[in-house]
Scaffold this active site. Structure first.
Site, PDB file in Angstrom:
ATOM      1  N   LYS A   1      37.187  40.559 -13.244  1.00  0.00           N
ATOM      2  CA  LYS A   1      36.648  41.243 -14.423  1.00  0.00           C
ATOM      3  C   LYS A   1      35.172  40.891 -14.562  1.00  0.00           C
ATOM      4  O   LYS A   1      34.794  39.715 -14.407  1.00  0.00           O
ATOM      5  CB  LYS A   1      37.438  40.774 -15.658  1.00  0.00           C
TER       6      LYS A   1
ATOM      7  N   SER B   1      43.995  41.553 -24.110  1.00  0.00           N
ATOM      8  CA  SER B   1      43.174  42.238 -23.106  1.00  0.00           C
ATOM      9  C   SER B   1      43.643  42.087 -21.665  1.00  0.00           C
ATOM     10  O   SER B   1      43.135  42.775 -20.784  1.00  0.00           O
ATOM     11  CB  SER B   1      41.723  41.773 -23.205  1.00  0.00           C
TER      12      SER B   1
ATOM     13  N   SER C   1      41.010  45.058 -22.735  1.00  0.00           N
ATOM     14  CA  SER C   1      39.721  45.326 -22.118  1.00  0.00           C
ATOM     15  C   SER C   1      39.701  45.126 -20.599  1.00  0.00           C
ATOM     16  O   SER C   1      38.779  45.601 -19.947  1.00  0.00           O
ATOM     17  CB  SER C   1      38.656  44.410 -22.737  1.00  0.00           C
TER      18      SER C   1
END
Lengths: 95, 489, 479
Positions: B77, B181, B157
């Site tokens: 990420k 997330s 996310s």
């Protein structure tokens, strides 16, 4: 919770975020709706409940008083939008 | 066919010399390029990945013992700082930011032999549940609904990471979880997502969203792979004051133990109004599978569940408003030019932050401001304690808690963007464990009527990821989820 | 001493409280491993944490906590078993995080006192916080330049109650507090380098009345400026009130060139610091064992040492006060006095040594004569090897050369002649040569003794033991 545009302006100023004149009302309504929603917390009786400020039971760890960092101004300045020699540079600040 | 190989499969394949790490990584780098339509990766790291693969192959050739993640391609990420590779948090603010340092968790993976192949798309500064608030545009879920065929959101996310794992582009990816997330995108994309106990993985070098909630974790296609990744990521870090001094157990060894004798709680408060029947049925089925495998199912109550989401939407923005103050255009990141410093701040932060980030920074600033602090922030922290207490009491009776992961399957791309509160409600089942700092996993357990994956969610005691993984493995076996998204078919 | 301001229609009284920012003596910063040394090249003493790079986290320096506790114990404050680090949120280019880590609601030390002549001043609190970086406004015509070397350095903010009643009392307080910090080794007290800075909260009132509205004068970096700024500000406030105005609560700056204070452009009331507990840190929990270990490591405090110098060593109040004004001074004295006549040692340290240091503008740490060396010199006088006058000569030589007393005595042949036989010969010879004067003495002109002593000293090149010469001459002349 109803926010007015004056309050939004004050908050935006504190947060240093430019807000356009024309968006202030819409933003006030939007933020007001969120704040109104979170106010459901007022239904909860929290008398005698201490705020939970950290997770986990351990105590604050500490480091020894040893110099083991620094000495690399190039790395510190490598992403600087503006620099003058080894200084960061910003528009003139008047006190 | 290297596409479907998981982490454990790669370990075995390399050991038996079916392929080399370089072959594998080259293959997976090519797959990354083929997956461009998902908009799931924002930066590729082919040189870094290949170099790691070459080192792994050399190690094997020299007869040295293999490292736990030797040659395993992992996507990261874009919230983890990677030395010499731009780290953007999917924000215009950090579009050109190249950290001169490596986050502890990615450094741990590198030390374990992993080949980090890409930085993945996310909601800007990890604020969102759709990966649509990204400066780089929305990531796309590899799954499509049978009916409308509209592209779906991968959740967020950590949507880019979940999408790449679901599309079998990488066997594993790193996410971070503040209120769901990792788990919500894992559920939306039909993969496994694990949020460890707060403090299990170091936060050092992860762009901060909400410090008391942020936690790194793995996204994989199997529970076993999640256990392998977690072991490599974890450990006490003296550079993070909130990092726990807990020994790292052999998570993989905890698997295979079954659930016989475990007590699994089913909290009645999670049966929310308007929950789709299919989800409710899946939840019941999950409880049934665990019961068949020998667990005892116990009805429990977590009375303050309803208040977790509003408490979270005070605490997280409050911390974020302060954590994001460093993006001022002075030392790094975007600077909007102006003649005076105050003007420069306001323009920089206006231009550099997207609408959702600005919204949360403003909410956070408001709830901390003079005259409102007690009514909002302190109140929320008190409620947070009540929520943690609910779990403490429940864990006196049960060993883990079973809930759905998200209230719906993946929604169409672009939906809910104009209704923040509707978007926030995506995290209704994941946020309570975040506030309490508990470990939790989401695993795919079935498809809904439109052929979209649905996830089940297990929450455990602090630092008891082992029980969570064991129960998840049992559910995984019973669910037999082997569907693949249209994207890879 | 309190001082009143004479207004047009009666006297006004000052109420002054100080906020002192003392840089903690530590090698590394409060939350990072970067060094704290003064005067380095820009941005060379900056870690990624100090520059607030994304994802960087603070870890507290144990010694900084110990120093805060040591200081608190030094002024008799209560050490909090539980204290909290908060974030103070504001934007400034030399504040990299966009917040300062400080302690707001739960400081590490609460209460305490500092004695000044004529008053006991209450300390409100002491807390730990980070320093900001440095903004340089005068090096570039259009830009402000930022150096983060100081950013993250540990500061102790020590706040007094508004107990001070005159500019002199404020100066006394800061002087005493500075001496205490130096005594404890918790701050070097260097005001020129900014290790010690002070804000003054100043208000005026009719004697005994309620506190008036205060103004805060920021960043006073010398004791003289502190005195001048308060002096000016008190008079200004009286003038404002007496001409029918009201004092505005505001932040002011002192302009040393004009001797005036002026309101800052940025108004304090525009600030809303949004303090909240720093979620990157846990509460600071100090147990009894930690506090006791710090206590055990503390030097004897000045007051106790002063009393001991008077009571046990028999020093005068004046000498004891002088010798305990600085810890290094007291240490030096005790080392020089060890195993010797303490009063003699006090005379040498307080007189000769401090006098010379003063003339040369040196601190005692820089004295070229070590304490043990001065002790040896005192021994040579005590055992009669040197006269007092010769001692002073040897002292000067030791100061210049740094050599030990015994070597200087040897090299310069300064040994005092205390051999009775040798001196008797000289005396007899002299009295025979000056028989007339001897007779005059015996007839009553006893002041001639000085002449005889002088002659013996001259004959010995000044080395004769003057006491012995006196005694021998008297014996001969009066037999």
């Amino acid at each position: 919770m109803v926010l007015n545009r004056v309050t939004v302006g004050r908050i935006a100023a504190l947060a240093r975020i430019d807000i356009a004149e024309e968006e202030a009302d819409a933003l006030a309504a939007e933020l007001g709706a969120i704040l109104g929603w979170v106010e459901t917390l007022n239904e909860v009786d929290t008398d005698d409940i201490a705020p939970m400020t950290s997770v986990g039971g351990h105590s604050l760890p500490w480091r020894a008083d040893e110099v083991d960092d620094g000495g690399y101004p190039d790395r510190i300045l490598s992403n600087a939008p503006d620099a003058a020699g080894a200084f960061f540079a910003v528009p003139k600040v008047v006190e | 066919m290297m596409r479907r190989l998981g982490v454990a499969d790669i370990r075995a394949g390399l050991a038996s010399r079916k392929f080399s790490a370089v072959e594998l990584v080259q293959d997976r780098l090519a797959a990354l390029e083929d997956a461009e339509a998902l908009n799931a990766a924002v930066t590729l790291m082919p040189e870094r990945a290949l170099e790691a693969a070459r080192v792994a192959d050399r190690r094997r050739a020299a007869g040295e013992p293999a490292l736990p993640l030797d040659g395993v391609p992992v996507a990261v990420k874009d919230l983890f700082c990677t030395e010499g590779v731009r780290t953007t948090a999917s924000s215009a603010m950090l579009e050109g930011f190249v950290p001169p340092y490596e986050s502890t968790v990615t450094a741990n993976l590198i030390a374990a032999g992993a080949a980090l192949t890409a930085k993945t798309n996310l909601d800007e500064f990890a604020m969102g549940s759709s990966t649509a608030t990204s400066y780089f545009g929305p990531a796309v879920n590899p799954w499509k609904a049978r009916g409308d065929g509209r592209p779906r959101a991968p959740g967020g996310s950590s949507g880019g990471s979940a999408a790449l794992v679901a599309a079998s582009v990488v066997p594993a990816a790193l996410g971070t979880d503040t209120g769901g997330s990792i788990r919500q995108p894992a559920a939306f994309c039909g993969v496994v997502g694990l949020k460890p106990t707060y403090g299990r993985c170091s936060r050092w070098g992860i762009v901060a969203f909400a410090s008391s909630l942020d936690q790194a974790g793995p996204i994989t296609r199997s529970v076993r792979d999640a256990a392998i990744l977690l072991a490599a990521m974890s450990g006490h870090d003296p550079r993070d004051s909130t990092s726990a001094r807990q020994p790292v157990p052999d998570f993989e060894a905890a698997l295979g133990g079954g659930v016989r004798g475990l007590r699994i709680g089913v909290p009645l408060e999670y049966r929310v109004d308007g929950m789709p029947d299919e989800l409710d049925a899946l939840w019941r089925a999950g409880a049934g599978w665990l019961k068949e495998a020998g667990a005892e199912i116990v009805d429990i109550s977590l009375p303050h569940t309803h208040y977790a989401l509003p408490a979270y939407y005070i605490v997280a923005p409050a911390e974020a408003s302060s954590n994001l103050a460093r993006y001022d255009g002075v030392r790094y990141g975007l600077r909007a030019s102006a003649d005076a410093i105050e003007e420069q701040y306001a323009r920089t932060r206006r231009t550099g932050f997207g609408a959702e980030v600005r919204r949360r920074v403003l909410i956070g600033t408001y709830v901390l401001s003079a005259g409102y602090y007690d009514a909002y922030y302190t109140k929320a922290q008190r409620v947070r304690r009540l929520i943690a207490r609910d779990f403490e009491q429940a864990f006196g009776k049960v060993d883990a808690v079973l809930t759905p992961t998200a209230p719906t399957a993946a929604f169409p791309l672009g939906e809910k963007m104009d209704d923040p509160i509707a978007m926030y409600l995506n995290d209704v089942f994941t946020v309570p464990a975040s506030l309490a700092g508990l470990p939790a996993v989401s695993l795919p357990a079935g498809l809904d009527g439109e052929g979209l994956p649905l996830g089940l969610h297990l929450i455990g005691r602090p630092f008891d990821e082992e029980t969570v993984l064991r129960a998840a493995e049992a559910l995984e076996a019973a669910a037999g989820f082997d569907a693949e998204p249209e994207f890879v078919r | 001493m309190s001082a009143l301001i004479e207004g047009r229609d009666g006297a006004w009284e000052y109420a002054i409280g100080l906020e002192v920012h003392a840089q903690v003596a530590s090698a590394a910063k409060l939350f990072s491993g970067a060094p704290t040394a003064f005067g380095a090249e820009p941005n060379t003493q900056v870690s990624l944490v100090d520059a607030a790079m994304p994802g960087m986290l603070p870890v507290i320096n144990r010694v900084c906590v110990e120093q805060a506790v040591r200081t608190g114990l030094g002024f008799g404050g209560a050490i909090a078993r539980h204290s909290v680090f908060d974030r103070k949120n504001y934007f400034y280019p030399d504040l990299p995080q966009g917040y300062q880590i400080s302690q707001y609601s739960d400081p590490v030390v609460v209460g305490g006192t500092v004695e000044i002549p004529g008053r006991t001043v209450q300390i409100t609190r002491l807390h730990l916080e980070q320093d900001a970086g440095k903004s340089v406004h005068d090096r570039d015509p259009d830009r402000t330049l930022i150096d983060l070397n100081r950013a993250g350095v540990a500061l102790m903010e020590i706040v007094s109650e508004p107990d001070l009643r005159s500019p002199e009392e404020a100066a006394d307080f800061l002087t005493r507090l500075r001496a205490l910090l130096r005594w404890l080794g918790t701050c070097d007290g260097n005001m020129q380098e900014g290790s010690l800075r002070c804000d003054a909260n100043v208000s005026v009132r009719r004697p005994g009345a309620e506190l008036g509205t205060r103004t805060e004068i920021k960043n006073l970096n010398s004791i003289r400026f502190l005195r001048e700024a308060i002096e000016y500000e008190g008079r200004r406030q009286v003038e404002v009130i007496e001409s029918g105005g009201e004092v505005v609560q505001e932040t002011r700056l002192f302009d040393p060139d004009r001797g005036e204070t002026r309101a800052m452009r940025t108004k304090e009331d525009a600030h809303d610091y949004r303090y909240f507990p720093d979620p990157d840190l846990l509460p600071l929990e100090l147990d009894e064992a930690f506090i006791e270990a710090v206590r055990a490591s503390m030097p004897e405090l000045p007051e106790s040492r002063r009393r001991r110098f008077v009571g046990e060593l028999g020093l005068s109040d004046y000498d004891a006060a002088l010798l305990t004004a600085e810890r290094a001074r007291a240490d030096y004295f005790e080392a020089a006095a060890a195993g010797r006549d303490a009063k003699q040692a006090a005379n040498w340290v307080a007189g000769e040594l401090l006098g010379r240091l003063n003339r040369e503008g040196l601190e005692i740490e820089a004295a070229p004569i070590p304490a043990a060396g001065l002790g040896e010199l005192i021994d040579l006088i005590a055992d009669g090897t040197l006269s007092g006058r010769m001692g002073r000569e040897v002292f000067e030589a030791m100061w210049e050369t740094g050599g030990p007393a015994a070597v200087i005595v040897e090299e310069r042949g300064l040994k005092q002649i205390s051999d009775t036989g040798a001196l008797e010969g000289l005396v007899d010879e002299l009295l025979a040569r000056e028989a007339d004067k001897a007779a005059e003495y015996r007839a009553g002109r006893t002041k001639l003794l000085g002449f005889f002593v002088g002659q013996v000293m001259k004959a010995t090149g000044g080395k004769a033991n003057p006491k012995l010469v006196n005694a021998l001459l008297r014996a001969r002349l009066e037999e």
